[in-house]
Design a protein around this motif. Sequence first.
Motif, PDB file in Angstrom:
ATOM      1  N   HIS A   1       8.930   4.836  16.164  1.00 35.96           N
ATOM      2  CA  HIS A   1       9.742   4.388  17.295  1.00 35.96           C
ATOM      3  C   HIS A   1      10.741   3.316  16.870  1.00 35.96           C
ATOM      4  CE1 HIS A   1      10.642   3.605  21.515  1.00 35.96           C
ATOM      5  NE2 HIS A   1      10.542   2.310  21.238  1.00 35.96           N
ATOM      6  N   ALA A   2      10.286   2.382  16.054  1.00 30.31           N
ATOM      7  CA  ALA A   2      11.174   1.304  15.598  1.00 30.31           C
ATOM      8  C   ALA A   2      12.347   1.873  14.786  1.00 30.31           C
ATOM      9  CB  ALA A   2      10.391   0.289  14.773  1.00 30.31           C
TER      10      ALA A   2
ATOM     11  N   HIS B   1      -0.031  -1.525   6.888  1.00 32.23           N
ATOM     12  CA  HIS B   1       1.272  -1.138   6.357  1.00 32.23           C
ATOM     13  C   HIS B   1       1.667   0.257   6.832  1.00 32.23           C
ATOM     14  CE1 HIS B   1       0.581  -4.338   3.265  1.00 32.23           C
ATOM     15  NE2 HIS B   1       1.810  -4.586   3.649  1.00 32.23           N
ATOM     16  N   GLY B   2       2.960   0.454   6.997  1.00 32.24           N
ATOM     17  CA  GLY B   2       3.478   1.766   7.330  1.00 32.24           C
ATOM     18  C   GLY B   2       4.987   1.702   7.252  1.00 32.24           C
ATOM     19  N   SER B   3       5.606   2.858   7.195  1.00 29.22           N
ATOM     20  CA  SER B   3       7.069   2.847   7.138  1.00 29.22           C
ATOM     21  C   SER B   3       7.638   4.109   7.751  1.00 29.22           C
ATOM     22  CB  SER B   3       7.550   2.720   5.684  1.00 29.22           C
ATOM     23  OG  SER B   3       7.315   3.932   4.986  1.00 29.22           O
ATOM     24  N   ALA B   4       8.876   3.979   8.201  1.00 30.58           N
ATOM     25  CA  ALA B   4       9.650   5.139   8.624  1.00 30.58           C
ATOM     26  C   ALA B   4      11.074   4.939   8.132  1.00 30.58           C
ATOM     27  CB  ALA B   4       9.631   5.283  10.145  1.00 30.58           C
TER      28      ALA B   4
ATOM     29  N   THR C   1       9.413  -1.067   8.918  1.00 28.22           N
ATOM     30  CA  THR C   1       8.169  -1.453   8.234  1.00 28.22           C
ATOM     31  C   THR C   1       7.339  -2.321   9.175  1.00 28.22           C
ATOM     32  OG1 THR C   1       9.268  -3.372   7.263  1.00 28.22           O
ATOM     33  CG2 THR C   1       9.167  -1.395   5.906  1.00 28.22           C
ATOM     34  N   VAL C   2       7.271  -1.927  10.447  1.00 25.55           N
ATOM     35  CA  VAL C   2       6.571  -2.760  11.432  1.00 25.55           C
ATOM     36  C   VAL C   2       5.061  -2.806  11.160  1.00 25.55           C
ATOM     37  CG1 VAL C   2       8.261  -2.396  13.264  1.00 25.55           C
ATOM     38  CG2 VAL C   2       6.322  -0.834  13.081  1.00 25.55           C
TER      39      VAL C   2
ATOM     40  N   ALA D   1       0.844  -1.195   0.000  1.00 17.56           N
ATOM     41  CA  ALA D   1       0.000   0.000   0.000  1.00 17.56           C
ATOM     42  C   ALA D   1       0.883   1.251   0.000  1.00 17.56           C
ATOM     43  CB  ALA D   1      -0.977  -0.045   1.164  1.00 17.56           C
ATOM     44  N   CYS D   2       0.566   2.227   0.838  1.00 16.57           N
ATOM     45  CA  CYS D   2       1.318   3.491   0.814  1.00 16.57           C
ATOM     46  C   CYS D   2       2.781   3.310   1.196  1.00 16.57           C
ATOM     47  CB  CYS D   2       0.678   4.505   1.743  1.00 16.57           C
ATOM     48  SG  CYS D   2      -1.027   4.843   1.328  1.00 16.57           S
ATOM     49  N   ALA D   3       3.100   2.197   1.852  1.00 13.77           N
ATOM     50  CA  ALA D   3       4.484   1.960   2.263  1.00 13.77           C
ATOM     51  C   ALA D   3       5.262   1.158   1.217  1.00 13.77           C
ATOM     52  CB  ALA D   3       4.510   1.233   3.606  1.00 13.77           C
ATOM     53  N   SER D   4       4.673   0.926   0.044  1.00 10.40           N
ATOM     54  CA  SER D   4       5.328   0.091  -0.973  1.00 10.40           C
ATOM     55  C   SER D   4       6.746   0.565  -1.288  1.00 10.40           C
ATOM     56  CB  SER D   4       4.504   0.094  -2.269  1.00 10.40           C
ATOM     57  OG  SER D   4       3.223  -0.434  -2.038  1.00 10.40           O
TER      58      SER D   4
END
Lengths: 398, 134
Positions: free
Chosen positions: A279-280, A390-393, A243-244, A85-88
């Motif tokens: 945080h991760a 999904h998410g990412s940092a 990408t937790v 999704a948006c974290a692709s």
Amino acid sequence: MSAQASVVVLGAGMHPWGKWGRPFLEYGLAAARAALRDADLSWPDVQYVVGADTIRNGYPGFVAGAAYAQALGWSGARVASCYAACASGAQAVDIARTRILAGLCDVALVVGADSTPKGFFRPVGGDRPDDPDWQRFRLLGATNPAYFALYARRRMSLHGTTPADFAAVKVKNALAGSLNPMARYREPVTAERVLSSPMVADPLRLMDICATSDGAAAVVLASESYARRRGVTRPVRLAAVSTVTPTFPHTTLDLPNFATDSSAAVPPPELPFRASIAHAAYEEAGLGPRDLSLAEVYDLSTALELDWMEDIGLCPPGEAEKLLRAGETALGGRVPVNPSGGLASFGEAIPAQAIAQLCELTTQLRGRAGPRQVPRARTGLAVNQGLFGHGSAVITTV
Amino acid sequence: MTFAIEGWFAIDGDDVRLLGTRCTTCGTVCFPPRRGFCPNPACEGTELVEHRLPRRGRVWSYTNACYPPPAPYVAAEPYEPVTLAAVALDEVGIVVLGQVSGLTVDELAVGMELELTSGPLADGPLVWMWGRPS
């Protein structure tokens, strides 16, 4: 992480964001070539190519890595494609950097591009009555902006945020975007204009909500030793990629869900999902919010930028408006948020967006952002969140 | 009565209930109903039994759709903005989204009590909806 073992951004390139309806490959190729030029490499030098998939552009979109490899000319490079999704885009970056860290390759190209239909995103792929993404449209008419609006109204109720605060986010981001040649919307706007734009999903108006866009972004990643051999002395390093997934019980109502997890049997985790993503990354980089020179956050709506400011630890919950009003997150402020102009100025090109965020961090940390340059930028954070957990940092340093 | 989705809610006279499931091992409650295995990562339970969710809850947040949502939603003609509310059911620790019947955003507030009811989609079948407590 030792300097020898780190992964660096050797090149960054973008195709401008807009709405032309041309094939996504065309945009992706332009971005890939720009990133290769920026890295001073040619395509056959690339050992590994990763494509972030687009799910609204037929079969080539689902095998984006191979589609780009074929379009650039089969070179024998190894390949991967991924969708998150948006974290692709961030997941594609993570796959490439992991292969570099494992010592399996020295240089990789990561590409994401999208070509989007007009209007609200619809569920993908026909009638599937057992797919929650189909069900939420069929049973509730719950579009993506409906969820953004639920968060916005909740924020207003909890923290006393006003529509004028939301408008101030748009004004700030539009001003930054007006200085970015890659942005789709390059016109400064007034708060009055935002506040008089049509209501879409109360309390969010048209100009509070990000558009859907065409666009592409690419990066060339390399091992630090490879970069040194190429004569790069002060590279932008990938200090962390997170990408937790959420931790049970996930107690925020997320797209495309009908309900939250139950917190009756198991208490909620210490950090809600969005905060846990950042945080991760902080943990992996050994850095914290005070180290940031700038942040790119996923402003799907103006209100969400305020939520994100708290989720990444720039301030305690309920204080984002204070920072915004004091100008601390504007260009020239203590820690500019969305100096690229953010989604407010770009609109969302899903698989390209997280890579575009990394391009902005890279440009800023190299000191090449021109009129939107954040002075002495040394550490940047980019975050996003999308459907289905999904998410990412991403954290970069120089 | 045609339901827009089978097995997610039940209508018994005036009493409308969401049909969740409860894990017989750890007690975790789910909506929509779930079969096969418990979503709690620390639980290996596989017996999930029907659990009727409490009928009343408090508004967690709310919004509306000022423009007709795209297909597969079937919008009424002429279009009336659809109101949505996410309602917290504290006894089971869940927030559930639903359309709102008979109230506009101007009449809603976070924290307000709502009660489950049902109503038709524009093409006829029934869905659960949140409404003013009876």
